[in-house]
Design a protein around this motif. Structure first.
Motif, PDB file in Angstrom:
ATOM      1  N   PRO A  17      44.802 -23.187 -17.100  1.00 54.91           N
ATOM      2  CA  PRO A  17      45.457 -22.704 -18.325  1.00 54.91           C
ATOM      3  C   PRO A  17      45.995 -23.822 -19.225  1.00 54.91           C
ATOM      4  O   PRO A  17      46.131 -23.639 -20.430  1.00 54.91           O
ATOM      5  CB  PRO A  17      46.616 -21.844 -17.781  1.00 54.91           C
ATOM      6  CG  PRO A  17      46.142 -21.390 -16.443  1.00 54.91           C
ATOM      7  CD  PRO A  17      45.335 -22.518 -15.890  1.00 54.91           C
ATOM      8  N   ASN A  18      46.285 -24.988 -18.640  1.00 52.41           N
ATOM      9  CA  ASN A  18      46.837 -26.106 -19.424  1.00 52.41           C
ATOM     10  C   ASN A  18      45.761 -26.984 -20.043  1.00 52.41           C
ATOM     11  O   ASN A  18      46.085 -27.986 -20.691  1.00 52.41           O
ATOM     12  CB  ASN A  18      47.726 -26.989 -18.532  1.00 52.41           C
ATOM     13  CG  ASN A  18      49.199 -26.637 -18.690  1.00 52.41           C
ATOM     14  OD1 ASN A  18      49.565 -25.853 -19.563  1.00 52.41           O
ATOM     15  ND2 ASN A  18      50.027 -27.214 -17.854  1.00 52.41           N
ATOM     16  N   LEU A  19      44.494 -26.642 -19.870  1.00 52.16           N
ATOM     17  CA  LEU A  19      43.405 -27.519 -20.295  1.00 52.16           C
ATOM     18  C   LEU A  19      43.500 -27.903 -21.772  1.00 52.16           C
ATOM     19  O   LEU A  19      43.442 -29.084 -22.119  1.00 52.16           O
ATOM     20  CB  LEU A  19      42.053 -26.855 -20.016  1.00 52.16           C
ATOM     21  CG  LEU A  19      40.820 -27.633 -20.516  1.00 52.16           C
ATOM     22  CD1 LEU A  19      40.719 -28.974 -19.821  1.00 52.16           C
ATOM     23  CD2 LEU A  19      39.547 -26.823 -20.304  1.00 52.16           C
ATOM     24  N   LYS A  20      43.656 -26.918 -22.643  1.00 54.97           N
ATOM     25  CA  LYS A  20      43.658 -27.206 -24.079  1.00 54.97           C
ATOM     26  C   LYS A  20      44.825 -28.110 -24.460  1.00 54.97           C
ATOM     27  O   LYS A  20      44.645 -29.094 -25.197  1.00 54.97           O
ATOM     28  CB  LYS A  20      43.719 -25.901 -24.883  1.00 54.97           C
ATOM     29  CG  LYS A  20      43.570 -26.120 -26.386  1.00 54.97           C
ATOM     30  CD  LYS A  20      43.492 -24.794 -27.145  1.00 54.97           C
ATOM     31  CE  LYS A  20      43.316 -25.029 -28.636  1.00 54.97           C
ATOM     32  NZ  LYS A  20      43.237 -23.750 -29.398  1.00 54.97           N
ATOM     33  N   ALA A  21      46.018 -27.821 -23.953  1.00 53.66           N
ATOM     34  CA  ALA A  21      47.195 -28.641 -24.277  1.00 53.66           C
ATOM     35  C   ALA A  21      47.014 -30.071 -23.773  1.00 53.66           C
ATOM     36  O   ALA A  21      47.307 -31.038 -24.488  1.00 53.66           O
ATOM     37  CB  ALA A  21      48.461 -28.022 -23.669  1.00 53.66           C
ATOM     38  N   ASN A  22      46.508 -30.223 -22.551  1.00 52.81           N
ATOM     39  CA  ASN A  22      46.285 -31.558 -21.999  1.00 52.81           C
ATOM     40  C   ASN A  22      45.273 -32.348 -22.818  1.00 52.81           C
ATOM     41  O   ASN A  22      45.470 -33.533 -23.109  1.00 52.81           O
ATOM     42  CB  ASN A  22      45.808 -31.463 -20.544  1.00 52.81           C
ATOM     43  CG  ASN A  22      46.915 -31.078 -19.585  1.00 52.81           C
ATOM     44  OD1 ASN A  22      48.085 -31.383 -19.808  1.00 52.81           O
ATOM     45  ND2 ASN A  22      46.566 -30.391 -18.503  1.00 52.81           N
ATOM     46  N   LEU A  23      44.180 -31.688 -23.198  1.00 53.53           N
ATOM     47  CA  LEU A  23      43.150 -32.375 -23.977  1.00 53.53           C
ATOM     48  C   LEU A  23      43.648 -32.745 -25.371  1.00 53.53           C
ATOM     49  O   LEU A  23      43.318 -33.816 -25.892  1.00 53.53           O
ATOM     50  CB  LEU A  23      41.887 -31.511 -24.078  1.00 53.53           C
ATOM     51  CG  LEU A  23      41.063 -31.353 -22.802  1.00 53.53           C
ATOM     52  CD1 LEU A  23      39.766 -30.609 -23.102  1.00 53.53           C
ATOM     53  CD2 LEU A  23      40.749 -32.700 -22.171  1.00 53.53           C
ATOM     54  N   PHE A  24      44.429 -31.872 -25.982  1.00 48.30           N
ATOM     55  CA  PHE A  24      44.968 -32.180 -27.308  1.00 48.30           C
ATOM     56  C   PHE A  24      45.899 -33.392 -27.233  1.00 48.30           C
ATOM     57  O   PHE A  24      45.868 -34.266 -28.107  1.00 48.30           O
ATOM     58  CB  PHE A  24      45.707 -30.967 -27.885  1.00 48.30           C
ATOM     59  CG  PHE A  24      44.845 -30.099 -28.761  1.00 48.30           C
ATOM     60  CD1 PHE A  24      43.667 -29.550 -28.267  1.00 48.30           C
ATOM     61  CD2 PHE A  24      45.198 -29.812 -30.067  1.00 48.30           C
ATOM     62  CE1 PHE A  24      42.857 -28.741 -29.060  1.00 48.30           C
ATOM     63  CE2 PHE A  24      44.401 -29.013 -30.874  1.00 48.30           C
ATOM     64  CZ  PHE A  24      43.225 -28.478 -30.376  1.00 48.30           C
ATOM     65  N   GLU A  25      46.741 -33.451 -26.198  1.00 49.24           N
ATOM     66  CA  GLU A  25      47.642 -34.603 -26.051  1.00 49.24           C
ATOM     67  C   GLU A  25      46.822 -35.888 -25.870  1.00 49.24           C
ATOM     68  O   GLU A  25      47.097 -36.911 -26.510  1.00 49.24           O
ATOM     69  CB  GLU A  25      48.567 -34.416 -24.847  1.00 49.24           C
ATOM     70  CG  GLU A  25      49.603 -33.305 -24.997  1.00 49.24           C
ATOM     71  CD  GLU A  25      50.781 -33.693 -25.875  1.00 49.24           C
ATOM     72  OE1 GLU A  25      50.735 -34.735 -26.561  1.00 49.24           O
ATOM     73  OE2 GLU A  25      51.760 -32.917 -25.891  1.00 49.24           O
ATOM     74  N   ALA A  26      45.831 -35.844 -24.991  1.00 53.13           N
ATOM     75  CA  ALA A  26      45.015 -37.024 -24.718  1.00 53.13           C
ATOM     76  C   ALA A  26      44.225 -37.451 -25.953  1.00 53.13           C
ATOM     77  O   ALA A  26      44.143 -38.649 -26.270  1.00 53.13           O
ATOM     78  CB  ALA A  26      44.067 -36.738 -23.554  1.00 53.13           C
ATOM     79  N   ALA A  27      43.657 -36.482 -26.665  1.00 53.34           N
ATOM     80  CA  ALA A  27      42.870 -36.799 -27.854  1.00 53.34           C
ATOM     81  C   ALA A  27      43.739 -37.401 -28.958  1.00 53.34           C
ATOM     82  O   ALA A  27      43.341 -38.366 -29.622  1.00 53.34           O
ATOM     83  CB  ALA A  27      42.170 -35.533 -28.364  1.00 53.34           C
ATOM     84  N   ARG A  28      44.938 -36.839 -29.145  1.00 53.77           N
ATOM     85  CA  ARG A  28      45.849 -37.398 -30.156  1.00 53.77           C
ATOM     86  C   ARG A  28      46.174 -38.851 -29.844  1.00 53.77           C
ATOM     87  O   ARG A  28      46.174 -39.708 -30.732  1.00 53.77           O
ATOM     88  CB  ARG A  28      47.132 -36.565 -30.228  1.00 53.77           C
ATOM     89  CG  ARG A  28      47.042 -35.350 -31.134  1.00 53.77           C
ATOM     90  CD  ARG A  28      48.415 -34.771 -31.427  1.00 53.77           C
ATOM     91  NE  ARG A  28      49.032 -34.231 -30.230  1.00 53.77           N
ATOM     92  CZ  ARG A  28      49.006 -32.938 -29.883  1.00 53.77           C
ATOM     93  NH1 ARG A  28      48.371 -32.063 -30.637  1.00 53.77           N
ATOM     94  NH2 ARG A  28      49.604 -32.519 -28.791  1.00 53.77           N
ATOM     95  N   LEU A  29      46.471 -39.125 -28.569  1.00 54.54           N
ATOM     96  CA  LEU A  29      46.814 -40.496 -28.182  1.00 54.54           C
ATOM     97  C   LEU A  29      45.620 -41.430 -28.368  1.00 54.54           C
ATOM     98  O   LEU A  29      45.783 -42.577 -28.801  1.00 54.54           O
ATOM     99  CB  LEU A  29      47.304 -40.538 -26.738  1.00 54.54           C
ATOM    100  CG  LEU A  29      48.693 -39.915 -26.506  1.00 54.54           C
ATOM    101  CD1 LEU A  29      48.999 -39.844 -25.020  1.00 54.54           C
ATOM    102  CD2 LEU A  29      49.779 -40.710 -27.232  1.00 54.54           C
ATOM    103  N   ALA A  30      44.425 -40.951 -28.051  1.00 52.35           N
ATOM    104  CA  ALA A  30      43.227 -41.769 -28.248  1.00 52.35           C
ATOM    105  C   ALA A  30      43.048 -42.127 -29.727  1.00 52.35           C
ATOM    106  O   ALA A  30      42.658 -43.248 -30.066  1.00 52.35           O
ATOM    107  CB  ALA A  30      41.996 -41.034 -27.719  1.00 52.35           C
ATOM    108  N   VAL A  31      43.374 -41.180 -30.599  1.00 53.24           N
ATOM    109  CA  VAL A  31      43.284 -41.434 -32.046  1.00 53.24           C
ATOM    110  C   VAL A  31      44.376 -42.415 -32.474  1.00 53.24           C
ATOM    111  O   VAL A  31      44.108 -43.392 -33.187  1.00 53.24           O
ATOM    112  CB  VAL A  31      43.394 -40.112 -32.838  1.00 53.24           C
ATOM    113  CG1 VAL A  31      43.531 -40.384 -34.339  1.00 53.24           C
ATOM    114  CG2 VAL A  31      42.185 -39.227 -32.566  1.00 53.24           C
ATOM    115  N   PHE A  32      45.619 -42.180 -32.032  1.00 52.94           N
ATOM    116  CA  PHE A  32      46.730 -43.060 -32.404  1.00 52.94           C
ATOM    117  C   PHE A  32      46.503 -44.495 -31.925  1.00 52.94           C
ATOM    118  O   PHE A  32      46.832 -45.452 -32.626  1.00 52.94           O
ATOM    119  CB  PHE A  32      48.052 -42.544 -31.817  1.00 52.94           C
ATOM    120  CG  PHE A  32      48.651 -41.386 -32.555  1.00 52.94           C
ATOM    121  CD1 PHE A  32      48.802 -41.410 -33.934  1.00 52.94           C
ATOM    122  CD2 PHE A  32      49.074 -40.251 -31.872  1.00 52.94           C
ATOM    123  CE1 PHE A  32      49.353 -40.341 -34.617  1.00 52.94           C
ATOM    124  CE2 PHE A  32      49.634 -39.173 -32.540  1.00 52.94           C
ATOM    125  CZ  PHE A  32      49.772 -39.214 -33.920  1.00 52.94           C
TER     126      PHE A  32
END
Length: 282
Positions: A17-32
């Protein structure tokens, strides 16, 4: 300090259930951080899984997110550790668990083993979110240690990339440095004088470290130093909690031995009950 300490970021992907939230956090950090993101899934590869990940990460296409999905079979801890080394991952993102009925967060067995064994930096997230929660206040350890100068410099880099408003550098000072037994007014005054001298010494040491960090990372942020007398790890974790810090940045322990598990040191205190998101820097 390297201008890009995190060239690559890894995260274990479980279809939970946490997949989307985890991926969004990781993707944001990869962009930053302008990093490549590795999604590590312990299991069989399939087109359906790849499609599901693509759909979730579609909003980051506009940011030119660079990511790769890696499928491997085996023990989750072994697979993730091996992949971090094979892909030269600089930062591994792990999620924490929440105790039922309590607003307390801790690491599950897999995340704890990865934290102890990984040779890269670790970011522990307690409340991953699809919608970005701004990082406004970062607390970083300032204890006297060969790793501390790089840790503080990296904390300023992270603050700059995440547009944080404030950094507090906490100098944890062991009670053993004050060897006077307080049993009257005179000994109390002597103890206070010694404490003030130690605070001045520690603040001067931290100011010297900050002076060597490029000004582009230090000029647009509020900087506070906070000497604390107490038990290392517990003191800074408690401070991060009461000051409502968004991120706690710590040195990675130099070594982890059998005795460390019996008599927890600073990082073990933090892992027992996570006060906020925690970045452990190698």
């Amino acid at each position: 300090m390297s201008l890009k300490p995190f060239k690559s970021i890894g995260i274990g992907v479980a279809f939970s259930p946490n997949l989307k939230a985890n991926l969004f956090e990781a993707a944001r950090l990869a962009v930053f951080f302008e990093s490549k993101l590795f999604l590590i899934h312990v299991g069989d590869p399939s087109e359906d899984k790849i499609k599901a990940l693509k759909i979730i990460l579609a909003p980051f296409k506009k940011d030119a997110l660079d990511y790769e999905v890696i499928f491997k079979m085996g023990n989750p801890v072994d697979v993730i550790l091996k992949t971090t080394e094979e892909q030269n991952i600089d930062l591994l993102i792990l999620g924490a668990l929440q105790q039922e009925r309590f607003l307390k967060y801790y690491l599950g067995s897999i995340a704890r083993k990865l934290t102890r064994k990984a040779k890269c930096s670790i970011l522990l997230l307690i409340k991953p979110s699809v919608n970005r929660v701004p990082c406004q206040h970062i607390v970083v350890n300032g204890l006297k240690d060969p790793k501390t100068e790089r840790t503080i410099a990296s904390a300023f880099y992270v603050a700059n990339q995440l547009q944080a408003e404030k950094i507090t550098i906490v100098e944890e000072i062991k009670q053993e440095e004050i060897k006077i037994k307080v049993d009257d007014d005179i000994s109390l005054r002597r103890t206070n004088i010694i404490k003030e001298r130690i605070k001045l010494r520690e603040n001067a040491r931290i100011k010297d470290i900050i002076a060597h960090i490029p000004k582009e990372y230090t000029e647009n942020i509020t900087i506070k130093t906070q000497p604390i007398f107490g038990q290392q790890g517990y003191s800074i974790g408690h401070y991060a909690q009461i000051s409502r810090a968004d991120l706690l940045v710590m040195n990675a322990p130099t070594k982890m031995t059998f005795w460390d598990r019996l008599f927890p040191h600073d990082i073990e205190h933090i892992l027992t009950e996570l006060p906020t998101d925690v970045l452990i820097l190698q």
